[in-house]
Structure formats: structure tokens, C-alpha cells
Design a protein around this motif. Structure first.
Motif, short mmCIF file in Angstrom:
data_model
loop_
_atom_site.label_atom_id
_atom_site.label_comp_id
_atom_site.label_asym_id
_atom_site.label_seq_id
_atom_site.Cartn_x
_atom_site.Cartn_y
_atom_site.Cartn_z
N ASP A 198 5.78 -0.33 -4.03
CA ASP A 198 7.14 -0.37 -4.57
C ASP A 198 7.47 -1.82 -4.89
OD1 ASP A 198 9.64 1.88 -4.30
OD2 ASP A 198 10.24 -0.19 -4.64
N ILE A 199 8.39 -2.03 -5.80
CA ILE A 199 8.87 -3.38 -6.08
C ILE A 199 9.66 -3.92 -4.88
CG2 ILE A 199 11.06 -2.72 -7.16
CD1 ILE A 199 10.40 -4.86 -9.34
N ASP A 200 10.19 -3.02 -4.05
CA ASP A 200 10.92 -3.37 -2.83
C ASP A 200 9.94 -3.37 -1.67
OD1 ASP A 200 12.50 -3.51 -0.58
OD2 ASP A 200 13.58 -1.63 -0.96
N LEU A 201 9.34 -4.54 -1.37
CA LEU A 201 8.31 -4.61 -0.33
C LEU A 201 8.83 -4.28 1.06
CD1 LEU A 201 5.41 -5.13 0.50
CD2 LEU A 201 5.95 -7.58 0.62
N PRO A 202 9.96 -4.84 1.53
CA PRO A 202 10.44 -4.47 2.86
C PRO A 202 10.69 -2.96 2.99
CG PRO A 202 11.56 -6.44 2.12
CD PRO A 202 10.79 -5.92 0.93
N GLY A 203 11.24 -2.37 1.93
CA GLY A 203 11.53 -0.93 1.98
C GLY A 203 10.28 -0.09 2.08
N VAL A 204 9.25 -0.43 1.30
CA VAL A 204 8.03 0.37 1.32
C VAL A 204 7.22 0.12 2.58
CG1 VAL A 204 6.45 -1.19 0.06
CG2 VAL A 204 6.23 1.29 -0.20
N GLU A 205 7.31 -1.10 3.13
CA GLU A 205 6.66 -1.35 4.42
C GLU A 205 7.30 -0.51 5.52
OE1 GLU A 205 4.88 -5.87 4.10
OE2 GLU A 205 6.97 -5.61 4.73
N GLU A 206 8.61 -0.34 5.44
CA GLU A 206 9.29 0.49 6.44
C GLU A 206 8.87 1.95 6.30
OE1 GLU A 206 13.83 1.56 7.98
OE2 GLU A 206 13.49 -0.14 6.63
#
Length: 255
Positions: free
Chosen positions: A40-48
Motif C-alpha cells: 500500500d502507499i500507506d506503509l504504517p497502515g499496511v504494516e499494521e
């Protein structure tokens, strides 16, 4: 006990948003034994999202990825192949929804941005995946379209155009690679309870109220409804299925 996706290496784009289709698809495939790489372009979100899947016993990792960029696709797939040796399944799920009617000053900008992400992103991903799958004897590509790629929706002309394009390029690629044991299919969600759907409902509320009221089964879909369909297409249960479109909409487009 053997699971439906045991040891298959799967790349799922757009995995940060929760509730969202990418997160639900990643969780469902991992539960069936897949090795899942979520991007995802949202790294913290996809890591979660990946961490939540691992907490449930699944095998999941995450990477930052702008699907509109060729270099990001090359980087993500190169790293995946270095780590896992092959790519068995690609789920081109990442997409954006910009509800800008034809009378809006943003209409042309919305068209361009949605084609960049929804169409070019899926097209580039399909191309990169085909190259990787050729090296390992085949695979399955699932491109996320929409019921808006099948029938008209007031106020959503640019989004509908992008999703119709996803359907048609997928059919054409399916014919090109069928003899190489690579399958390409599209999934067409109806009105599903996700963050993106909430965004569309806020900006196009009058039309969304009418759409929701017209769903024959009498409820919104859940992300898991889409994940179950993707599971079939990703698994070896669908080896004779390619160039097809799968509608998961509670009967909306049957009317």
C-alpha cells in the motif's frame, strides 16, 4: 490438514484500509495457508494489517507501494521473488474513488487520477506479474473491477469508466496468456461496507441511498464476501476459469 492455498505466494495491493477489501483478502488467503505480501502507499497502515494477520497465525509481510509507478512494481516484485522464489497469485486490489459528476470542475482531474491508479496501476501490475509467473509455470491474476464497470451509476462517470477499462483489458490479457497457464479474471463488488464506500456515500449521498435501498438481498456486502470469491480464483479450484467476470453484489445488477 491440507489448506486451499498452502505455500502459494500471493501479492495483494491496497492492504492498508480497514475495513477494506485488501485487508480482508489478505487475511482470508493467509488463513488458507498462503504466504501473503501486502502492499500500500500507506506503509504504517499496511504494516499494521500484516501484523494483525500474523497475530492470527498467518504468514504476512508488508511493503510500501505506489501502484501507479512502474519502478515501485519492479522493486516490490523483485524483492518478493528474492524472498520467496516465485509469484503464484496477484490480486490487483488498490484503487481510488473520486465521485465527481460531469458538471463538476474536478471531473477531468478525477478521470485522470482514477485511470492512473485503477487502470494503469492494474495494467502495469498484470504485466509485471505475467513476467514473473512465466518463470514458475503459471499463476492467477485477479483484477478488482466493480459493478460500476458493468452498469451506469449517476455521479460516477469517471470511476465507472476506469472500472470498465479494467474489465476489458483483463479479458484481452487472459487470451494472450491462457496457453501459458496464467489465468486473469475480474471481480466486481457491489456496495460493500468499506472505508472507500463510506467516502462515496458522503460525497454522493442522494444516489447512494437509492442504490443501497435497491439491493435485493436487503443488506450491504461485507469485505469477506469479496475475499471468499477471490479465494476461489486464487486457488487451484479455478484452473479452468479465465477471462471471466465474477459479480458479488447481492443481486443488484440482476435487475
Amino acid at each position: 490438514m491440507t489448506k486451499r492455498m498452502d505455500d502459494k505466494v500471493v501479492l495483494v495491493t491496497g492492504g492498508a484500509s480497514r475495513p477494506g477489501l485488501g485487508a480482508a483478502i489478505g487475511e482470508r488467503l493467509a488463513a488458507e495457508g498462503a504466504i501473503v505480501v501486502l502492499t500500500d502507499i500507506d506503509l504504517p497502515g499496511v504494516e499494521e494489517t500484516a501484523a494483525l494477520i500474523r497475530a492470527k497465525g498467518g504468514n504476512a509481510s508488508a511493503a510500501k507501494h505506489d501502484v501507479a509507478l512502474q519502478e515501485d512494481w519492479d522493486s516490490v516484485v523483485t524483492a518478493l521473488l528474492a524472498d520467496h522464489g516465485r509469484l503464484d497469485v496477484l490480486v490487483n486490489n488498490a484503487g481510488i474513488l473520486d465521485v465527481a459528476g460531469m458538471g463538476s470542475d474536478r471531473a477531468v482531474g478525477a478521470l485522470r487520477s482514477q485511470f492512473e491508479v485503477n487502470v494503469a496501476g492494474s495494467f502495469i501490475g498484470t504485466q509485471v506479474a505475467v513476467r514473473a509467473m512465466r518463470k514458475s509455470g503459471g499463476g492467477s491474476i485477479v483484477n478488482m473491477s466493480s459493478v460500476a464497470g458493468l452498469v451506469g451509476f449517476r455521479g460516477s462517470a469517471s470511476y465507472a469508466a476506469s472500472k470498465g477499462a479494467v474489465k476489458m483489458f483483463s479479458k484481452s490479457v487472459a487470451l494472450e496468456v491462457a496457453a501459458e497457464n496464467i489465468r486473469v479474471n475480474t471481480v466486481h463488488p457491489g456496495i460493500i461496507r468499506t472505508n472507500m464506500q463510506d467516502q462515496g456515500a458522503e460525497t454522493n449521498s442522494d444516489n447512494y441511498d437509492a442504490i443501497e435501498a435497491a439491493i435485493p438481498v436487503g443488506r450491504l456486502g461485507e469485505p469477506e464476501d469479496i475475499a471468499n470469491c477471490v479465494l476461489f480464483l486464487a486457488s487451484d479450484e479455478s484452473t479452468y476459469v479465465t477471462g471471466a467476470e465474477f459479480i458479488v453484489d447481492g443481486g443488484y445488477t440482476a435487475q
